[in-house]
Enzyme design. Structure first.
Site, short mmCIF file in Angstrom:
data_model
loop_
_atom_site.label_atom_id
_atom_site.label_comp_id
_atom_site.label_asym_id
_atom_site.label_seq_id
_atom_site.Cartn_x
_atom_site.Cartn_y
_atom_site.Cartn_z
N SER A 143 -40.19 -1.35 54.62
CA SER A 143 -38.69 -1.88 54.18
C SER A 143 -39.29 -3.30 53.81
CB SER A 143 -37.73 -1.92 55.53
OG SER A 143 -36.75 -2.90 55.32
N TYR A 156 -36.42 -4.42 64.36
CA TYR A 156 -36.53 -3.76 63.17
C TYR A 156 -37.46 -4.25 62.31
CZ TYR A 156 -35.56 -0.68 58.81
OH TYR A 156 -35.44 -0.26 57.83
P1 NDP Z 1 -31.10 8.09 57.85
O1 NDP Z 1 -30.55 7.66 58.96
O2 NDP Z 1 -30.55 8.91 56.61
O3 NDP Z 1 -32.36 8.85 58.13
C1 NDP Z 1 -33.25 8.71 59.27
C2 NDP Z 1 -34.02 9.89 59.58
O4 NDP Z 1 -34.87 9.90 60.63
C3 NDP Z 1 -33.06 11.15 59.81
O5 NDP Z 1 -33.44 12.24 59.06
C4 NDP Z 1 -33.20 11.32 61.10
O6 NDP Z 1 -33.20 12.70 61.72
C5 NDP Z 1 -34.73 10.89 61.51
N1 NDP Z 1 -35.01 10.53 62.89
C6 NDP Z 1 -34.24 9.58 63.66
N2 NDP Z 1 -35.00 9.67 64.95
C7 NDP Z 1 -35.87 10.45 65.01
C8 NDP Z 1 -36.84 10.88 65.89
N3 NDP Z 1 -36.75 10.54 67.25
N4 NDP Z 1 -37.79 11.96 65.37
C9 NDP Z 1 -37.81 12.35 64.24
N5 NDP Z 1 -36.92 12.04 63.34
C10 NDP Z 1 -35.90 10.82 63.70
O7 NDP Z 1 -31.78 6.70 57.19
P2 NDP Z 1 -32.57 6.33 55.54
O8 NDP Z 1 -32.83 7.56 54.80
O9 NDP Z 1 -32.20 5.33 55.13
O10 NDP Z 1 -33.79 6.01 56.51
C11 NDP Z 1 -35.32 6.59 55.99
C12 NDP Z 1 -36.33 5.42 56.27
O11 NDP Z 1 -36.21 4.39 55.35
C13 NDP Z 1 -36.42 4.82 57.57
O12 NDP Z 1 -37.60 4.62 58.12
C14 NDP Z 1 -35.57 3.39 57.36
O13 NDP Z 1 -35.90 2.38 58.18
C15 NDP Z 1 -36.01 3.11 56.15
N6 NDP Z 1 -35.33 2.20 55.37
C16 NDP Z 1 -34.02 2.46 54.99
C17 NDP Z 1 -33.07 1.57 54.19
C18 NDP Z 1 -31.69 1.67 54.08
O14 NDP Z 1 -31.17 0.54 53.69
N7 NDP Z 1 -31.15 2.84 54.24
C19 NDP Z 1 -33.84 0.32 53.64
C20 NDP Z 1 -35.39 0.31 53.94
C21 NDP Z 1 -36.11 1.30 54.65
P3 NDP Z 1 -32.65 13.09 62.92
O15 NDP Z 1 -31.47 12.48 63.38
O16 NDP Z 1 -32.29 14.66 62.50
O17 NDP Z 1 -33.84 13.51 63.80
#
Ligand code: NDP
Length: 269
Positions: A143, A156
Site C-alpha cells: 500500500s 496497517y
Molecule cells: P477487500 O476488503 O475487498 O478484500 C480483502 C480480501 O481479503 C477479501 O477477499 C477477504 O476475504 C480477504 N481476507 C480477509 N481476511 C482474511 C483471512 N483471515 N484469510 C484469508 N483472506 C482474508 O479489500 P481490498 O480489495 O481493498 O484489499 C485487498 C488488498 O489491497 C489488501 O491487502 C489491502 O490492504 C490492500 N490495499 C487496499 C487499498 C484500498 O484502499 N482498498 C489501498 C491499498 C492497499 P474473506 O473476508 O472472504 O476472507
C-alpha cells in the site's frame, strides 16, 4: 496471444475488491485461477461466473492466518492444476484510528498476522515449488502506507512496511533462479476494505476533502499489467511516487507536515 495464457494464478483475498476483479481479468487472459478467501459462497459465485464465460477457476476456502488452511490451499492448488506460476498475495485488512485506540487483538496482532505473517507463510509454502521449476512470479500487495508512515494507520502502515521489506528481500534472494517478485503500492480505492477499518472522524473528513479513490477494477487492471510485464514495484496513482520520494529523502519535512496534521486533528478527551 497473451503471455499469461494457461498460467496458474493463486489469489488470496479473491472474494472481493482487488482480488475478485483481478481474478476476472486473469481468467479473461486465459489463466487458470485458484480463488482463495474465507467466504466460500462468494468464491463459488466468482468461480461459476468465470466458468460460465469459458474460463477456468476453482475455489478454496482458507483463513490464511491458520497454517493448516494455508497448507491445504497450496496443496489443493497444486493437486488441481499441477503448478503455480503466479502467486498474488492480496488478502489484507486495515484499521483507521489514532494508535491509542487500537486494540491489541483486532488491530495490532490481526493486522500484522494477516498482512505480513500470513503473506510470508503463503510465500514460504509456494516458493520451493517455484524454485524447483526455476520460474514463477510473486506479486505482493502492500500500500502507499507501506511507503509513507501514515498517521491514523499505525498498525496497517507497520504491516505494509513489513510487506514491502519482505518483498524487496525476497526479490534479491530469488532473482538468480528466474523468480520475479513485485510489490504493489496503491493509494485509496473503493472496495469493501473501507467497511472494515472502523470509524474515524478525522479520516472521514480527510476522505471528504480529498476524495480521490480509485476503482477496484482500475487497480486490478494495473496488477494484470505487472503480471504481463513484471517489474519491481507499482505505485498507483503515479504521483504517490513523488510523496514517497519526499518521505525517503526529506523525512524531517514529512514529519513537519504530519505533525501539523496531528496537531489540528488529534484531540485527547
Ligand atoms: P477487500 O476488503 O475487498 O478484500 C480483502 C480480501 O481479503 C477479501 O477477499 C477477504 O476475504 C480477504 N481476507 C480477509 N481476511 C482474511 C483471512 N483471515 N484469510 C484469508 N483472506 C482474508 O479489500 P481490498 O480489495 O481493498 O484489499 C485487498 C488488498 O489491497 C489488501 O491487502 C489491502 O490492504 C490492500 N490495499 C487496499 C487499498 C484500498 O484502499 N482498498 C489501498 C491499498 C492497499 P474473506 O473476508 O472472504 O476472507
Amino acid at each position: 496471444m497473451s503471455n499469461l495464457k494457461k498460467k496458474v494464478v493463486l489469489i488470496t483475498g479473491a472474494s472481493s475488491g482487488f482480488g475478485e476483479d483481478a481474478a476476472l481479468l486473469f481468467a479473461k487472459e486465459g489463466c487458470k485461477v485458484a480463488l482463495s478467501a474465507r467466504r466460500m459462497d462468494r468464491l463459488q459465485e466468482l468461480a461459476a461466473k468465470i466458468q460460465s464465460a469459458g474460463g477456468e477457476a476453482f475455489a478454496i476456502q482458507a483463513d490464511i492466518t491458520i497454517l493448516a488452511d494455508v497448507e491445504n490451499m497450496v496443496k489443493s492448488t497444486l493437486e488441481h492444476y499441477g503448478q503455480i506460476d503466479i502467486l498474488y498475495n492480496n488478502a489484507g485488512i486495515g484499521r483507521v484510528d489514532w494508535f491509542e485506540n487500537h486494540s491489541l487483538e483486532r488491530d495490532i496482532d490481526m493486522i500484522i498476522r494477516l498482512n505480513l505473517t500470513a503473506l510470508m507463510q503463503v510465500t514460504r509454502l509456494v516458493l520451493p515449488h517455484m524454485l524447483k521449476r526455476r520460474k514463477g512470479h510473486i506479486i505482493n500487495m502492500s500500500s502507499v502506507a507501506g511507503l509513507i508512515a501514515s498517521p491514523l494507520l499505525a498498525s496497517y502502515s507497520a504491516s505494509k512496511f513489513g510487506a514491502r521489506a519482505f518483498t524487496d528481500v525476497l526479490r534479491r534472494e530469488v532473482a538468480p533462479f528466474g523468480i520475479k517478485v513485485s510489490g504493489i503500492y496503491p493509494g485509496p480505492a473503493t472496495t469493501e476494505f473501507g467497511q472494515h477499518i472502523g470509524k474515524s472522524e478525522t479520516y472521514g473528513s480527510v476522505r471528504k476533502t480529498f476524495d480521490m479513490h480509485m476503482t477496484s477494477a482500475y487497480v486490478a487492471r494495473r496488477v494484470l499489467d505487472v503480471a504481463k510485464r513484471p517489474r519491481r514495484s507499482l505505485v498507483i496513482p503515479w504521483w504517490y511516487r513523488v510523496l514517497a520520494a519526499i518521505e525517503a529523502l526529506f523525512p524531517v519535512f514529512s514529519d513537519w507536515v504530519l505533525f501539523a496534521f496531528s496537531k489540528i486533528n488529534h484531540k485527547l478527551d
